[in-house]
Write an enzyme that holds these catalytic residues in place. Structure first.
Site, PDB file in Angstrom:
ATOM      1  N   CYS A   1       0.698  -1.203  -0.042  1.00  0.00           N
ATOM      2  CA  CYS A   1      -0.102  -0.035  -0.158  1.00  0.00           C
ATOM      3  C   CYS A   1       0.763   1.377   0.091  1.00  0.00           C
ATOM      4  O   CYS A   1       0.541   2.299  -0.639  1.00  0.00           O
ATOM      5  CB  CYS A   1      -1.100   0.131   1.290  1.00  0.00           C
ATOM      6  SG  CYS A   1      -0.294  -0.196   2.723  1.00  0.00           S
TER       7      CYS A   1
ATOM      8  N   HIS B   1      -1.502   0.633   7.028  1.00  0.00           N
ATOM      9  CA  HIS B   1      -2.081   0.912   5.747  1.00  0.00           C
ATOM     10  C   HIS B   1      -1.936   2.499   5.418  1.00  0.00           C
ATOM     11  O   HIS B   1      -2.098   3.315   6.250  1.00  0.00           O
ATOM     12  CB  HIS B   1      -3.532   0.624   5.719  1.00  0.00           C
ATOM     13  CG  HIS B   1      -4.148   0.789   4.489  1.00  0.00           C
ATOM     14  ND1 HIS B   1      -3.864  -0.234   3.288  1.00  0.00           N
ATOM     15  CD2 HIS B   1      -5.154   1.535   3.916  1.00  0.00           C
ATOM     16  CE1 HIS B   1      -4.451   0.350   2.338  1.00  0.00           C
ATOM     17  NE2 HIS B   1      -5.609   1.029   2.644  1.00  0.00           N
TER      18      HIS B   1
ATOM     19  N   ASP C   1      -7.389   5.088  -2.241  1.00  0.00           N
ATOM     20  CA  ASP C   1      -7.093   3.859  -1.565  1.00  0.00           C
ATOM     21  C   ASP C   1      -6.975   2.596  -2.398  1.00  0.00           C
ATOM     22  O   ASP C   1      -7.838   2.424  -3.070  1.00  0.00           O
ATOM     23  CB  ASP C   1      -8.446   3.792  -0.373  1.00  0.00           C
ATOM     24  CG  ASP C   1      -8.151   2.898   0.510  1.00  0.00           C
ATOM     25  OD1 ASP C   1      -7.103   1.789   0.596  1.00  0.00           O
ATOM     26  OD2 ASP C   1      -8.464   3.033   1.762  1.00  0.00           O
TER      27      ASP C   1
END
Length: 304
Positions: A20, A128, A143
């Site tokens: 991520c 994250h 995202d």
């Protein structure tokens, strides 16, 4: 008026393993500029410099115990499962002359007054990372847990950032001269998880995913506190609710699963509480009836 960058297309990367941080940097730059190997090299270089600095500190007479962690071979900038530190993201964006500034910093005060002065944010909770970026005058949530970038209205952006901050997310401004163009034709095949989308395609994918989602739970555990919806339009309120659900999924999915039992227990406790309240509510009429009946018997005995 300045023309649209990348022909009006937006660049999005879908979650791959625990990359991520890579997705966050690339969507901030709007192109596949970095790979996991690039960020790993930056992390290694940071580790080396930190060890050198701590060795000099120890040689200067500082207590060695304080420097013990940094002198070890374990990296402080990338974990074994691939999570990168904020310092790594800062170094990657510095390559493009971009600064990363905590949103609660005094330097960031203008952003708290007028978000339209800014062009990008990066957000972090647990393991994250994700990016919120203004592209061609419109705000999107990039995202990597979403199938496509999610368009944000200017009004909703402020409410959403406040919601994230209230839920413990760390938010950073990204300032500087963002790259204007990324050659789409030559970069499409540079990684397997990036894609170029028109705003219309992104919206179509998002709506398709929302229509196939499982109905939301009525009880939400560990959720960001929802801003008052009385000032929102129906569309804004629905979007806010959907985004918060996705935000919770992101936090849970990005963690090391340590929080899953806790969330389940909280959910069970809430459910049990709901059952208890329902039971109590159901018992009140019976109690009232019983009390009334006792009063009636008492009065009859008095007459007798």
């Amino acid at each position: 008026m300045e023309g649209s960058s990348n022909g009006g297309m937006v660049y999005h990367e879908v979650q791959e393993s625990k990359l991520c941080a890579v997705h966050c940097v690339n969507t901030a730059l709007q192109g596949p500029f970095f790979s996991e190997f690039d960020l790993a090299a930056l992390a290694s270089d940071l580790d080396r410099k930190e060890r050198q600095m701590m060795q000099l500190t120890v040689q200067a007479g500082a207590p060695s115990a304080a420097a013990g962690d940094f002198l070890s071979e374990e990296s402080h900038n990338v974990s074994l499962d691939g999570d990168f530190s904020i310092q790594v993201l800062e170094k990657a964006l510095e390559v493009w002359d971009l600064q990363v500034i905590p949103l609660d910093s005094p330097v960031a005060e203008p952003a708290q007054i007028d978000l339209e002065l800014e062009n990008g944010f990066i957000c972090h909770l647990h393991d994250h990372w994700f990016c919120i970026r203004k592209v061609n005058g419109e705000w999107y949530n990039f995202d990597s847990l979403y199938a496509a970038p999610l368009h944000l209205s200017k009004f909703y952006l402020s409410a959403y950032l406040d919601t994230l901050r209230g839920s413990g997310w760390s938010i950073f401004l990204v300032r500087g001269n963002f790259p204007k163009e990324c050659p789409i034709s030559s970069s499409e095949a540079s990684n397997g998880y990036g894609q170029w989308l028109s705003p219309e395609d992104a919206d179509r994918i998002t709506k398709s995913c929302n229509s196939t989602n499982v109905p939301r739970q009525t009880q939400r555990t560990n959720q960001p506190r929802q801003p008052s919806e009385e000032f929102l339009s129906t569309e804004e309120a629905e979007l806010l609710s959907e985004m918060e659900d996705e935000n919770m999924k992101a936090a849970i999915a990005a963690s090391l699963m340590d929080s899953s039992p806790a969330v389940a227990n909280v959910g069970a406790s809430v459910a049990d509480s709901g059952v208890s309240m329902a039971s109590a509510g159901a018992s009140n009429p019976q109690n009232e009836s019983s009390n009334s009946q006792d009063d009636k018997i008492s009065q009859e005995n008095k007459i007798a």
